[in-house]
Design a protein around this motif. Structure first.
Motif, PDB file in Angstrom:
ATOM      1  N   THR A 132      30.571  33.210  85.192  1.00 40.35           N
ATOM      2  CA  THR A 132      31.565  34.237  85.152  1.00 40.35           C
ATOM      3  C   THR A 132      32.360  34.278  84.067  1.00 40.35           C
ATOM      4  O   THR A 132      32.513  33.296  83.495  1.00 40.35           O
ATOM      5  N   ASN A 133      33.180  35.474  84.015  1.00 36.27           N
ATOM      6  CA  ASN A 133      34.230  35.809  82.858  1.00 36.27           C
ATOM      7  C   ASN A 133      35.610  35.883  83.635  1.00 36.27           C
ATOM      8  O   ASN A 133      35.423  36.158  84.792  1.00 36.27           O
ATOM      9  N   GLY A 170      43.225  31.966  79.093  1.00 35.83           N
ATOM     10  CA  GLY A 170      41.784  31.908  79.207  1.00 35.83           C
ATOM     11  C   GLY A 170      41.338  30.489  79.071  1.00 35.83           C
ATOM     12  O   GLY A 170      40.285  29.990  79.899  1.00 35.83           O
ATOM     13  N   GLN A 178      35.439  35.994  77.655  1.00 37.26           N
ATOM     14  CA  GLN A 178      33.902  35.724  77.771  1.00 37.26           C
ATOM     15  C   GLN A 178      33.603  34.327  77.255  1.00 37.26           C
ATOM     16  O   GLN A 178      34.375  33.957  76.114  1.00 37.26           O
ATOM     17  N   THR A 179      32.525  33.731  77.881  1.00 33.94           N
ATOM     18  CA  THR A 179      32.219  32.542  77.124  1.00 33.94           C
ATOM     19  C   THR A 179      30.819  32.875  76.062  1.00 33.94           C
ATOM     20  O   THR A 179      29.964  33.692  76.541  1.00 33.94           O
ATOM     21  N   ASN A 202      29.233  37.567  84.444  1.00 32.13           N
ATOM     22  CA  ASN A 202      28.880  37.347  83.103  1.00 32.13           C
ATOM     23  C   ASN A 202      27.859  38.704  82.759  1.00 32.13           C
ATOM     24  O   ASN A 202      26.931  38.639  82.316  1.00 32.13           O
ATOM     25  N   LEU A 252      35.145  31.054  72.920  1.00 36.42           N
ATOM     26  CA  LEU A 252      35.605  32.020  73.851  1.00 36.42           C
ATOM     27  C   LEU A 252      35.817  33.303  73.186  1.00 36.42           C
ATOM     28  O   LEU A 252      36.585  33.229  72.142  1.00 36.42           O
TER      29      LEU A 252
END
Length: 122
Positions: free
Chosen positions: A87-88, A40, A68-69, A103, A56
């Motif tokens: 986006t993820n 990632g 995910q951020t 997201n 992250l």
């Protein structure tokens, strides 16, 4: 070594091609959250860098890992986010393919990934 000297070659016939090794999967197939996180990191700016995420987060589910951020909270809680949307990614446990999802909260993102994957296979 000439082509006709290659093992399996027959004089008078075209040369035997070299052995073919099909790609049976990705070079890196994640088997745990740490490996998924390493993959990632290749898809996002460096954590803590200017304009980069604060963290992250990895969410494991049945057929993959959702990355995910996390962005730093704005100084003014009433202000609009500086990075709306985004986006993820989902990394498949099956073949290591990386997919992009909106997201969304984790449950919604995983559900969307399942829906999109089922459309491709039907």
């Amino acid at each position: 070594m000439t082509d006709t000297e290659r093992p399996g070659s027959t004089p008078g016939l075209p040369p035997t091609p070299p052995p073919y090794r099909p790609q049976l999967g990705p070079d890196l197939l994640p088997t745990n959250e740490a490996e998924a996180l390493a993959i990632g990191r290749q898809h996002f700016p460096e954590v803590g860098s200017p304009d980069g995420p604060a963290e992250l987060l990895v969410h494991e589910f049945d057929i993959g890992y959702l990355i995910q951020t996390g962005w730093p909270a704005p100084e003014d809680p009433n202000a609009r986010p500086s990075e709306p949307g985004g986006t993820n990614i989902v990394i498949s446990k099956i073949d290591g393919k990386v997919s992009f999802v909106p997201n969304f909260p984790p449950e919604s993102a995983v559900e969307l990934h399942h829906d999109l994957r089922n459309r491709k296979t039907s």
